[in-house]
Scaffold this active site. Structure first.
Site, short mmCIF file in Angstrom:
data_model
loop_
_atom_site.label_atom_id
_atom_site.label_comp_id
_atom_site.label_asym_id
_atom_site.label_seq_id
_atom_site.Cartn_x
_atom_site.Cartn_y
_atom_site.Cartn_z
CB SER A 177 -0.94 0.02 1.21
OG SER A 177 -0.21 -0.04 2.42
CG HIS A 205 -3.90 -1.17 -2.02
ND1 HIS A 205 -4.41 0.11 -1.96
CD2 HIS A 205 -3.62 -1.53 -0.75
CE1 HIS A 205 -4.43 0.51 -0.70
NE2 HIS A 205 -3.96 -0.46 0.07
CE LYS A 236 -7.41 -0.03 0.71
NZ LYS A 236 -8.37 -0.60 1.71
#
Length: 385
Positions: A177, A205, A236
């Site tokens: 991240s 992610h 996300k």
């Protein structure tokens, strides 16, 4: 002796590490409104631009009208509603797994999985740059806790070979991240399989972003069938909220029976689950979002390198600019803010000492002109210094 909280806070201020939330006066998106001013937003994890997508919002609104705004209980009491079940089935299909299980947050998913799978007499092995939730889960599990050098499958193999633990679990981020690089899953799986260990990937992610259909790092690297435990977050790339774990029938049943952060938590609102089903379908089908994102990443990396900024080895939407000292990272962040650009300075303990950085994140909601404006501001800031 008591708690001297003021001294701890003063020390954090003195080291340029004091944090505070910015109050956003608008929805998540390309533009952030803070204190009456609009900023181009380059620090959101809304990678595909789905957080305020009209179809996703409409699905949320319609489901809220039908199911209300709260589930009322944990999944195992009476909080598991039809939209939750439908989303779990869609996530399992999307990730090529037998089943999936919803959690309220990614933090809770990692805590729930690791503490359900290993404990005293077992061992947990983690990359040194893992997300805090993975590290905390490993420490709380009671298993012997080991960390290996970042993305070093050889170092992991050595640690696994020396372990006599009953069960061995390895946990890594799929996309890290703060650096934006990917874990090398094939060699990590080789090391795990040779030592009768399981690999767990936190793909917070990567989901939605990597692979032609947004199925994440395991598909992008061609190892999905070998990976026992897959965790993804919904807040996300998919633009909503919550998380899930996907795997075999036995894995999911084990989590239902033994994962405390699943058993003892109120289920997410059904409206969130319904909206996520729509965003998941859009993420898979609307390939233009990933195409635009890839083009913006290339444009930013080329321009920033030409300006002489120190970038990291990332081909994902996370594009850190390494600065070094905490005060310098804050100063660069403020310089960009003066020009209407929101980019957060990331400092220790989130990153290692001496590695403060600006964490630029790109989104399919951005335009080429937005990236050019960011590069212009970076050039001005560099000339000023």
């Amino acid at each position: 002796m008591g708690f001297d909280l003021r001294a701890r806070l003063d020390e954090r201020r003195a080291r340029h590490r004091y944090r505070h939330p910015r109050v956003q006066d608008g929805p998540c998106g390309r533009v952030a409104r803070v204190d009456g001013r609009d900023y181009l937003n380059f620090c959101s994890n809304d990678y595909l631009g789905l957080a305020a997508d009209a179809e996703v919002v409409a699905a949320f609104r319609a489901a809220a009208d039908q199911w209300g705004v709260g589930s009322g209980a944990s999944h195992l009491v009476c909080g598991h509603q039809r939209p939750h079940q439908d989303l779990e089935e869609a996530l399992a299909a999307h990730t090529g797994r037998s089943r999936a299980l919803l959690f309220s947050t990614g933090y809770m998913a990692n805590l729930g999985v690791i503490t359900a799978l290993v404990g005293r007499g077992d061992a947990i092995f983690e990359d040194r740059l893992n997300h805090a939730s993975l590290l905390d889960a490993g420490l709380l599990s009671g298993a012997r806790f080991r960390r290996f050098a970042h993305n070093d499958a050889g170092a992991l193999a050595g640690q696994l070979a020396r372990s006599d633990a009953g069960r061995k679990l390895v946990a890594v981020d799929g996309v890290f991240s703060m650096d934006g690089d990917q874990a090398p899953l094939a060699p990590l799986l080789d090391a795990c399989e040779a030592a009768d260990a399981w690999l767990m990937v936190d793909d917070a992610h990567g989901l939605g972003v990597l692979d032609g259909q947004g199925r994440g790092t395991a598909f992008a690297q061609g190892v999905n069938e070998r990976l026992p435990v897959y965790m993804g977050t919904l807040g996300k790339g998919l633009g909503t909220s919550g998380a899930f774990v996907a795997g075999s029938e036995e894995l999911i049943e084990t989590l239902i029976q033994f994962s405390r952060s699943y058993i003892y938590t109120t289920a997410m609102p059904a409206a969130v689950a319904a909206a996520t089903r729509v965003s998941l379908a859009k993420a898979a089908a609307e390939t233009w979002r990933r195409d635009r994102l890839a083009a913006l990443i290339r444009r930013f990396r080329h321009g920033a390198a030409e300006l002489g900024y120190a970038l990291m080895a990332s081909d994902t939407p996370i594009q850190p600019i390494r600065v070094g000292e905490d005060a310098d990272a804050l100063a660069l962040s403020r310089a960009l803010a003066e020009r209407g650009l929101l980019v957060t300075a990331i400092r220790p303990p989130t990153v290692p000492e001496g590695q403060a950085r600006l964490r630029v994140t790109l989104s399919a909601a951005h335009e080429e002109g937005d990236v050019d404006r960011l590069l212009d501001a970076l050039e001005t800031a560099k000339c000023r210094n």
